[in-house]
Design a protein around this motif. Structure first.
Motif, PDB file in Angstrom:
ATOM      1  N   LEU A 212       0.825  -1.192   0.000  1.00 26.90           N
ATOM      2  CA  LEU A 212       0.000   0.000   0.000  1.00 26.90           C
ATOM      3  C   LEU A 212       0.865   1.250   0.000  1.00 26.90           C
ATOM      4  CD1 LEU A 212      -2.903  -0.620   2.552  1.00 26.90           C
ATOM      5  CD2 LEU A 212      -3.074  -0.420   0.084  1.00 26.90           C
ATOM      6  N   ARG A 252     -11.456   9.188   2.284  1.00 25.53           N
ATOM      7  CA  ARG A 252     -10.409   9.671   1.368  1.00 25.53           C
ATOM      8  C   ARG A 252      -9.050   9.796   2.037  1.00 25.53           C
ATOM      9  NH1 ARG A 252     -10.230  15.286   2.595  1.00 25.53           N
ATOM     10  NH2 ARG A 252     -12.119  16.016   3.657  1.00 25.53           N
ATOM     11  N   GLY A 288     -10.337  -3.473  -0.921  1.00 21.66           N
ATOM     12  CA  GLY A 288     -10.315  -2.044  -1.191  1.00 21.66           C
ATOM     13  C   GLY A 288     -11.513  -1.312  -0.634  1.00 21.66           C
ATOM     14  N   ARG A 379      -3.263   6.988   4.478  1.00 21.71           N
ATOM     15  CA  ARG A 379      -3.574   6.258   3.259  1.00 21.71           C
ATOM     16  C   ARG A 379      -4.609   7.084   2.502  1.00 21.71           C
ATOM     17  NH1 ARG A 379      -2.789   3.293  -1.235  1.00 21.71           N
ATOM     18  NH2 ARG A 379      -4.653   2.103  -1.814  1.00 21.71           N
ATOM     19  N   GLN A 381      -7.114   7.798  -0.696  1.00 20.52           N
ATOM     20  CA  GLN A 381      -7.884   7.022  -1.659  1.00 20.52           C
ATOM     21  C   GLN A 381      -9.158   7.787  -2.003  1.00 20.52           C
ATOM     22  OE1 GLN A 381      -8.408   3.381   0.574  1.00 20.52           O
ATOM     23  NE2 GLN A 381      -9.934   4.275   1.912  1.00 20.52           N
ATOM     24  N   ARG A 385     -18.155   6.859  -1.360  1.00 21.58           N
ATOM     25  CA  ARG A 385     -18.368   5.454  -1.048  1.00 21.58           C
ATOM     26  C   ARG A 385     -19.855   5.125  -1.038  1.00 21.58           C
ATOM     27  NH1 ARG A 385     -13.447   2.269  -0.207  1.00 21.58           N
ATOM     28  NH2 ARG A 385     -11.992   3.907  -0.809  1.00 21.58           N
ATOM     29  N   GLU A 390     -15.805   2.062  -3.229  1.00 24.41           N
ATOM     30  CA  GLU A 390     -15.452   3.345  -3.836  1.00 24.41           C
ATOM     31  C   GLU A 390     -16.227   3.547  -5.131  1.00 24.41           C
ATOM     32  OE1 GLU A 390     -11.505   5.567  -5.704  1.00 24.41           O
ATOM     33  OE2 GLU A 390     -11.267   3.976  -4.204  1.00 24.41           O
TER      34      GLU A 390
END
Length: 398
Positions: A212, A252, A288, A379, A381, A385, A390
């Motif tokens: 990751l 996020r 994920g 992290r 991303q 959601r 996602e």
């Protein structure tokens, strides 16, 4: 469909004039991680899946997921099925007759054993050199301990050992026996769902080998905010220094929250626990995805991540929700984006620090010692959601 016949003694000798071609002794099946050549180091990193079925739908589902080796009895009607399927998809049909498995060219590939007693189990020896592959049908009530005994007995052997499984959950038992597991399974099913479940299991296994990407973030705000219902996540696995869970107020940007594995003067180490934050926070789970901390329960899986970004899955053993004093932490990334997390205001709760170069000069900072300009790991991303998945849509969170 007939089940395996038990050999009366050790692996039977092939005919005197028979010589197993070198090519036939390689792993002739699809593998989970990659299509591996006949090289032992690469083979060690993958698990074989052969499929035993009469269902064309199961065959199609298996081929679509990369499993192309199918096992059939040698009777004419099954050979007709194999021929029909070969005209539809690129498959590798294998046929068993008694205790022997052959390919289409009638080359001996493997031997089958029906194991239902300790005596039959003891007859399986890794130094028998008639075939490189052994397929075991554990037909008795016991499966886990016999599978573990096989893993122990065949460790270091060049033989490939597969077990017949009648469900994806049974396959998992064989693949995880003594952690290393058998080399693979023969999945004997007539329902597509079992193919899908086994593929999902392998995808979750392979996910943990991925690294990751973690981002360095600078703390901009630390503030006590009062009481809230916080969640302690107790895992069925132990965590090491530098490991924790990805948690945050926004999907996020998830903070790497350290476990309680470190020793202290006032409380015993709890290396199975992460004091993760309040009930509304997101936590990273396999695939994920994210879920709310309040949704976790015994038996669910989460992602454990270390300081370098290496991840693994762990099973939740227990969730504890209690009312505690909370502290708000905000941090920004290099693009000045702000992320936040609430944590219990306690010395045993900490955020994991970035590496300095390639070295971990500091593992974590307790939230009680956290200051503006301290650096922690995030992290980053996608933030939008739907049920933890996602999606691409406009969203504002603050």
């Amino acid at each position: 469909m007939a089940i395996f016949t038990s050999p009366a003694a050790k692996i039977p000798n092939p005919p005197a004039n028979f010589r197993t071609p070198r090519k036939a002794q390689c792993r002739s099946s699809s593998t989970v991680a990659m299509s591996a050549p006949c090289v032992s180091d690469e083979i060690e990193q993958s698990k074989l899946v052969w499929v035993w079925t009469e269902s064309k739908q199961v065959m199609t589902a298996a081929v679509e997921r990369g499993w192309s080796t199918f096992l059939f009895p040698s009777e004419p009607r099954f050979r007709e099925i194999a021929e029909e399927w070969s005209s539809i998809a690129l498959i590798q049909p294998h046929f068993f007759d008694g205790s022997e498995i052959f390919n289409e060219k009638n080359e001996l590939l493997a031997f089958i054993y029906d194991v239902s007693s300790p005596q039959q189990l003891q007859k399986l020896q890794p130094d028998d050199d008639n075939s490189d592959t052994v397929v075991i049908n554990f037909s008795g009530e016991w499966q886990v301990i016999p599978a573990e005994n096989i893993v122990a007995a065949f460790q270091g052997s060049k033989k490939t050992v597969l077990a017949v499984s009648t469900s994806s959950s049974e396959a998992q038992v064989f693949i995880e026996a003594l952690e290393k597991g058998l080399d693979g399974v023969v999945l004997k099913v007539e329902e597509i769902e079992e193919i899908l479940k086994l593929k999902d299991y392998f995808e979750r296994r392979s996910e943990v080998r991925n690294h990751l990407s973690l981002t360095r973030a600078t703390v901009t705000r630390v503030e006590a905010v009062g009481m809230g219902d916080r969640v302690c996540v107790d895992l069925c696995s132990l965590m090491r220094p530098g490991e924790g869970l990805l948690v945050g107020s926004f999907a996020r940007g998830l903070f790497l929250v350290h476990s309680e594995c470190l020793e202290s003067k006032y409380i015993a180490s709890r290396p199975f626990r992460v004091n993760a934050g309040p009930v509304h926070a997101y936590v990273a789970v396999p695939g994920g995805r994210t879920c709310y901390l309040s949704e976790l329960k015994a038996g669910k899986e989460v992602i454990v991540v270390d300081q370098r970004g290496f991840q693994r899955t762990a099973v939740v053993g227990r969730i504890k929700i209690e009312s505690r004093q909370l502290i708000l932490v905000e941090a920004k990334d290099l693009n000045e984006n702000i992320y936040s997390i609430f944590l219990q205001n306690a010395e045993t709760v900490g955020l994991i620090c970035p590496l300095e170069g390639d070295k971990a000069t500091k593992t974590s900072i307790p939230v009680t010692s956290l200051k503006v300009r301290d650096e922690v790991l995030l992290r980053l991303q996608g933030g939008a959601r739907h049920t933890g998945i996602e999606i691409q849509e406009f969203i504002v969170e603050k």
